[in-house]
Design a protein around this motif. Structure first.
Motif, PDB file in Angstrom:
ATOM      1  N   SER A 129       0.801  -1.223   0.000  1.00 16.59           N
ATOM      2  CA  SER A 129       0.000   0.000   0.000  1.00 16.59           C
ATOM      3  C   SER A 129       0.837   1.278   0.000  1.00 16.59           C
ATOM      4  O   SER A 129       0.296   2.368  -0.192  1.00 16.59           O
ATOM      5  N   TYR A 130       2.139   1.163   0.215  1.00 17.22           N
ATOM      6  CA  TYR A 130       2.984   2.354   0.305  1.00 17.22           C
ATOM      7  C   TYR A 130       4.296   2.108  -0.422  1.00 17.22           C
ATOM      8  O   TYR A 130       4.947   1.077  -0.210  1.00 17.22           O
ATOM      9  N   ASN A 131       4.677   3.061  -1.279  1.00 10.73           N
ATOM     10  CA  ASN A 131       5.966   2.983  -1.958  1.00 10.73           C
ATOM     11  C   ASN A 131       7.052   3.466  -0.986  1.00 10.73           C
ATOM     12  O   ASN A 131       7.073   4.635  -0.606  1.00 10.73           O
ATOM     13  N   PRO A 132       7.955   2.578  -0.560  1.00 14.77           N
ATOM     14  CA  PRO A 132       8.921   2.956   0.477  1.00 14.77           C
ATOM     15  C   PRO A 132       9.914   4.026   0.046  1.00 14.77           C
ATOM     16  O   PRO A 132      10.582   4.617   0.897  1.00 14.77           O
ATOM     17  N   SER A 133      10.010   4.292  -1.254  1.00  9.73           N
ATOM     18  CA  SER A 133      10.943   5.314  -1.734  1.00  9.73           C
ATOM     19  C   SER A 133      10.260   6.652  -1.980  1.00  9.73           C
ATOM     20  O   SER A 133      10.859   7.551  -2.584  1.00  9.73           O
TER      21      SER A 133
END
Length: 226
Positions: A129-133
């Motif tokens: 659910s979240y792009n870590p970059s």
């Protein structure tokens, strides 16, 4: 007949005694191949492993045969673990597996560190659910291994590292076409980072095919094949 039967019974007892050490050995071997471990680092069945957690929530991390590991986590703060090599290198990594965390904050990546200077790096294969970059600055793209990766960089200030709490650069390659399984040409990413002005340190530390979870629950089973 009575005497002969007695001999057979005696021989059977001897055979049972002789069989016991084999069963003990098999049990010991099974324990070596599949083992739940506490946070830390080490080697298992020919591969290096690393498993870290901030201590929040519950995690079961298992080292399995050769390059395989599995993990289940519930309501964690942050954790990361996996199998690979120490030191890392610009090799080709082949992996496969399953990852059941596509709807939460989690990702699967080739993850490692260098020193001189201290660099933390990720080649992200899939994320939930979240792009870590998302907080990093995009530098370039690279097309390799059947997909396109965004190349990004950010600075981590006073964060956990292999040298304790430190400030360091973080390098990213994030695959646009998400996958769990395939071949990773690590050298191609290292070269692309250098071309974008993102040079790794001269001393490679560990490199693992990692699963990471942040404020989430999920499970994964990953095998590093080469």
């Amino acid at each position: 007949m009575v005497a002969f039967s007695s001999v057979l019974l005696a021989l059977g007892s001897v055979a049972s005694v002789l069989a016991s050490p084999v069963n003990i050995t098999e049990a010991a071997t099974l324990n070596l191949i599949t083992r739940a471990v506490s946070p830390g680092q080490g080697t298992h069945d020919g591969f290096f492993y690393s498993y870290w957690t901030d201590g929040k929530g519950s995690i079961t991390y298992n080292n399995e045969a050769k390059g395989k590991y599995s993990a289940t986590w519930n309501n964690v703060g942050n954790w990361v673990g996996g199998k690979g090599w120490n030191p890392g290198s610009p090799r080709t990594v082949v992996y496969s597996g399953t990852w059941n965390a596509a709807q939460v904050n989690s990702y699967v990546s080739l993850y490692g560190w260098t020193r001189s200077p201290l660099i933390e790096y990720y080649i992200v294969e899939t994320y939930g659910s979240y792009n870590p970059s998302s907080a990093a600055a995009k530098k370039a793209t690279i097309t390799v291994d059947g997909g396109t990766y965004d190349i990004l960089q950010t600075t981590r200030v006073n964060q956990p590292s292999i040298d304790g709490t430190s400030t360091f650069q973080q390098y990213w390659s994030v695959r646009q076409q998400k996958r769990v399984g395939g071949s990773i040409d690590v050298k191609a990413h290292f070269d692309a980072w250098a071309k974008a002005g993102m040079k790794l340190g001269t001393q490679h530390n560990y490199m693992i095919l990692a699963t990471e979870g942040y404020q989430s629950s999920g499970s994964a089973s990953i095998t590093v094949e080469a």
